[in-house]
Write an enzyme that holds these catalytic residues in place. Structure first.
Site, PDB file in Angstrom:
ATOM      1  N   ARG A  95      -1.600   5.559   6.139  1.00 15.57           N
ATOM      2  CA  ARG A  95      -1.175   4.133   6.240  1.00 15.57           C
ATOM      3  C   ARG A  95      -1.635   3.847   7.614  1.00 15.57           C
ATOM      4  NH1 ARG A  95       4.213   1.353   6.279  1.00 15.57           N
ATOM      5  NH2 ARG A  95       4.942   2.808   7.285  1.00 15.57           N
ATOM      6  N   HIS A 154       4.107   3.617  11.477  1.00 12.01           N
ATOM      7  CA  HIS A 154       5.526   3.947  12.192  1.00 12.01           C
ATOM      8  C   HIS A 154       5.539   5.307  12.397  1.00 12.01           C
ATOM      9  CE1 HIS A 154       6.519  -0.425  11.935  1.00 12.01           C
ATOM     10  NE2 HIS A 154       6.578  -0.163  10.372  1.00 12.01           N
ATOM     11  N   ASP A 182      10.991  -3.257   4.101  1.00 11.67           N
ATOM     12  CA  ASP A 182      10.519  -4.443   4.438  1.00 11.67           C
ATOM     13  C   ASP A 182      10.737  -5.479   3.377  1.00 11.67           C
ATOM     14  OD1 ASP A 182       9.975  -4.085   7.303  1.00 11.67           O
ATOM     15  OD2 ASP A 182       8.249  -3.285   6.812  1.00 11.67           O
ATOM     16  N   GLU A 204       5.125  -6.287   1.342  1.00 13.70           N
ATOM     17  CA  GLU A 204       6.261  -5.908   1.694  1.00 13.70           C
ATOM     18  C   GLU A 204       6.808  -7.077   2.459  1.00 13.70           C
ATOM     19  OE1 GLU A 204       5.464  -3.082   5.136  1.00 13.70           O
ATOM     20  OE2 GLU A 204       3.348  -4.169   5.283  1.00 13.70           O
ATOM     21  N   ASP A 249     -13.358   7.626   8.693  1.00 18.71           N
ATOM     22  CA  ASP A 249     -14.241   8.670   9.391  1.00 18.71           C
ATOM     23  C   ASP A 249     -13.659   9.956   9.679  1.00 18.71           C
ATOM     24  OD1 ASP A 249     -16.151   6.660   9.366  1.00 18.71           O
ATOM     25  OD2 ASP A 249     -15.920   6.117  11.666  1.00 18.71           O
TER      26      ASP A 249
END
Length: 254
Positions: free
Chosen positions: A73, A46, A174, A148, A87
């Site tokens: 995240r 987000h 959430d 969530e 990576d």
């Protein structure tokens, strides 16, 4: 603190504190890392951060030079964004929308090299810090599953028991919606929400995995840690920027 040190601390359920970054502003991220948080999370789901922004943000966290771990995240429970975050140098990933133990296992396997997982070998920048040996990279990389949704809450015991999963991470906004809240702070479901938060912490403790949660303030983070959580993240750069600017405006206007 190395990535392996951070992983060991988190896995042993030692208390750790983190901060959440939503903006693609590496110079600001570096300053946040310098404050002394144990980890800083870059929000690739987000947040306002693309792949290049994740790379720049992780480099900024490392540039602070004080051992703060950089986590990401990721945008989805998919091997491609998980592998790209690792990576780029992330010390671990927080994977959203984990509803079942099968979802959790898929996330773990995406973050681990064979034979433990399916991560494609291409350590890129992460190899400079952790080393190119797959087993060593696996040992220094944490995988956290977000709890969530209502389904995740119902399956939290199975999720916590997933082999190779290092911990769980509660997304409170959430989760509150998932249990029937009309909006993230809905007080009508406060009692149900508090019971869910306590259940999640107890379940993680019983399974011996880390239990983390996002919070709106340092005060709330301290409360969650006192209530059984082993790591907590404090608010975000975007929220604090707005709050600080508003507070100064009020002060200036008298």
């Amino acid at each position: 603190m190395t990535s392996k040190d951070f992983a060991d601390r988190l896995r042993s359920r030692q208390t750790t504190l983190g901060y959440w970054v939503m903006m693609n502003a590496p110079a600001a991220t570096e300053r946040i890392a310098l404050t002394g948080y144990d980890y800083v999370v870059l929000d690739g789901q987000h947040g306002l951060i693309d792949q290049r922004g994740l790379l720049d943000g992780l480099m900024a966290i490392d540039a602070a030079g004080n051992g703060t771990a950089g986590l990401v995240r990721v945008e989805a429970n998919n091997a491609t964004p998980i592998g790209r975050a690792l990576d780029a140098g992330a010390a671990g990933v927080i994977v959203p929308l984990i509803d079942t133990a099968e979802d959790a296992l898929r996330a773990v396997q995406a973050a681990r090299y064979p034979p433990s997982g399916i991560r494609s070998y291409g350590p890129a920048r992460s190899g400079l810090r952790i080393g190119p040996v797959p087993a060593e990279a696996d040992a220094a990389t944490v995988v956290l599953a977000m709890i969530e949704t209502r389904q995740a809450l119902e399956n939290v015991a199975g999720i916590c028991a997933t082999p190779g999963l290092d911990g769980i991470y509660v997304g409170p906004s959430d989760l509150r919606l998932g249990i029937g809240g009309k909006y993230p702070g809905d007080p009508d479901v406060a009692e149900t929400f508090d019971a869910a938060i306590e259940l999640i912490a107890r379940t993680a403790a019983a399974a011996g995995v880390a239990a983390g949660i996002h919070t709106n303030s340092g005060t709330e983070a301290a409360q969650r840690l006192a209530g059984g959580y082993t790591f907590a993240t404090v608010s975000s750069d975007l929220d604090h920027l707005q709050a600080a600017a508003a507070a100064h405006l009020v002060a200036a206007r008298g």
